[in-house]
Design a protein around this motif. Structure first.
Motif, PDB file in Angstrom:
ATOM      1  N   VAL A  86      -4.022  16.074   6.701  1.00  0.00           N
ATOM      2  CA  VAL A  86      -4.827  17.254   7.027  1.00  0.00           C
ATOM      3  C   VAL A  86      -4.514  18.373   6.032  1.00  0.00           C
ATOM      4  N   GLU A  87      -3.231  18.574   5.724  1.00  0.00           N
ATOM      5  CA  GLU A  87      -2.852  19.594   4.740  1.00  0.00           C
ATOM      6  C   GLU A  87      -3.531  19.328   3.391  1.00  0.00           C
ATOM      7  N   THR A  88      -3.515  18.075   2.962  1.00  0.00           N
ATOM      8  CA  THR A  88      -4.128  17.697   1.693  1.00  0.00           C
ATOM      9  C   THR A  88      -5.636  17.958   1.720  1.00  0.00           C
ATOM     10  N   HIS A  89      -6.264  17.662   2.840  1.00  0.00           N
ATOM     11  CA  HIS A  89      -7.698  17.921   3.002  1.00  0.00           C
ATOM     12  C   HIS A  89      -8.014  19.402   2.783  1.00  0.00           C
ATOM     13  N   PHE A  90      -7.094  20.271   3.181  1.00  0.00           N
ATOM     14  CA  PHE A  90      -7.278  21.714   3.011  1.00  0.00           C
ATOM     15  C   PHE A  90      -6.719  22.223   1.681  1.00  0.00           C
ATOM     16  N   GLY A  91      -6.390  21.315   0.776  1.00  0.00           N
ATOM     17  CA  GLY A  91      -5.993  21.707  -0.569  1.00  0.00           C
ATOM     18  C   GLY A  91      -4.506  21.904  -0.786  1.00  0.00           C
ATOM     19  N   ARG A  92      -3.669  21.503   0.152  1.00  0.00           N
ATOM     20  CA  ARG A  92      -2.221  21.660  -0.019  1.00  0.00           C
ATOM     21  C   ARG A  92      -1.722  20.718  -1.098  1.00  0.00           C
ATOM     22  N   ARG A  93      -0.896  21.259  -1.984  1.00  0.00           N
ATOM     23  CA  ARG A  93      -0.248  20.454  -3.007  1.00  0.00           C
ATOM     24  C   ARG A  93       1.248  20.576  -2.828  1.00  0.00           C
ATOM     25  N   ARG A  94       1.954  19.475  -2.859  1.00  0.00           N
ATOM     26  CA  ARG A  94       3.393  19.462  -2.632  1.00  0.00           C
ATOM     27  C   ARG A  94       4.172  19.383  -3.934  1.00  0.00           C
ATOM     28  N   ILE A  95       3.867  20.276  -4.841  1.00  0.00           N
ATOM     29  CA  ILE A  95       4.588  20.305  -6.113  1.00  0.00           C
ATOM     30  C   ILE A  95       5.034  21.732  -6.380  1.00  0.00           C
ATOM     31  N   GLY A  96       6.043  21.865  -7.190  1.00  0.00           N
ATOM     32  CA  GLY A  96       6.459  23.192  -7.618  1.00  0.00           C
ATOM     33  C   GLY A  96       7.395  23.871  -6.646  1.00  0.00           C
TER      34      GLY A  96
END
Length: 172
Positions: free
Chosen positions: A82-92
């Motif tokens: 769901v986070e990814t669907h809303f544009g969440r990126r887990r980098i940085g």
């Protein structure tokens, strides 16, 4: 696994080109949590809070109680989708601005410290966060933290009770 209850924290402090401002993202994320194997039982009001860490943008925060047959790692995977669907990126950088952050705070199964290193239930920092405990008192005030044996309401009041120095500076 039979149906379990989960207390989920939602936060956003970055606009999304389609979903809009953070408050709208929280509203839409709660709707997105409704799936064939996930039911949203209750949701708190949405509040604003100051950012933690490097981000300077204010957050929109809420909590929801959900029910699901999914075990904690499977639910975590679903929340990350769901986070990814809303544009969440887990980098940085940690604590940077994000369109959506979903965390499992509590689980009716008690404590989870299984094979998934990214998952610990109860959430390690929930007892120190007004933006989590405040909304949680609206919908889950009697839920007991299995590590402290205190209810959400008790944790909230402990976090917000005046400190000894605050009492000395009080005009009374």
């Amino acid at each position: 696994m039979s149906q379990q209850l989960y207390l989920i924290a939602l936060g956003s402090n970055q606009r999304h080109e389609l979903a809009g401002h953070p408050r709208k993202i929280i509203e839409q994320a709660i709707e997105a949590l409704e799936m064939p194997d996930v039911d949203v039982f209750a949701q708190s009001s949405i509040i604003e809070s100051a950012a933690i860490g490097a981000s300077r943008r204010r957050y929109a925060n809420a909590v929801a109680v959900i029910a699901s047959d999914l075990d904690p790692p499977a639910l975590l995977h679903r929340l990350q989708s769901v986070e990814t669907h809303f544009g969440r990126r887990r980098i940085g950088q940690r604590w940077r601005a994000r369109t959506l952050d979903l965390d499992i705070l509590l689980w009716s199964g008690g404590i989870w410290s299984g094979e998934c290193p990214a998952l610990a239930i109860p959430h390690a920092a929930m007892r120190e966060r007004n933006f989590v405990l405040g909304p949680a008192t609206e919908i889950a005030h009697d839920w007991v933290d299995p590590l402290t044996n205190l209810t959400i309401r008790q944790l909230f009041h402990r976090l917000n009770r005046p400190k000894p120095l605050d009492r000395l500076q009080s005009p009374h």
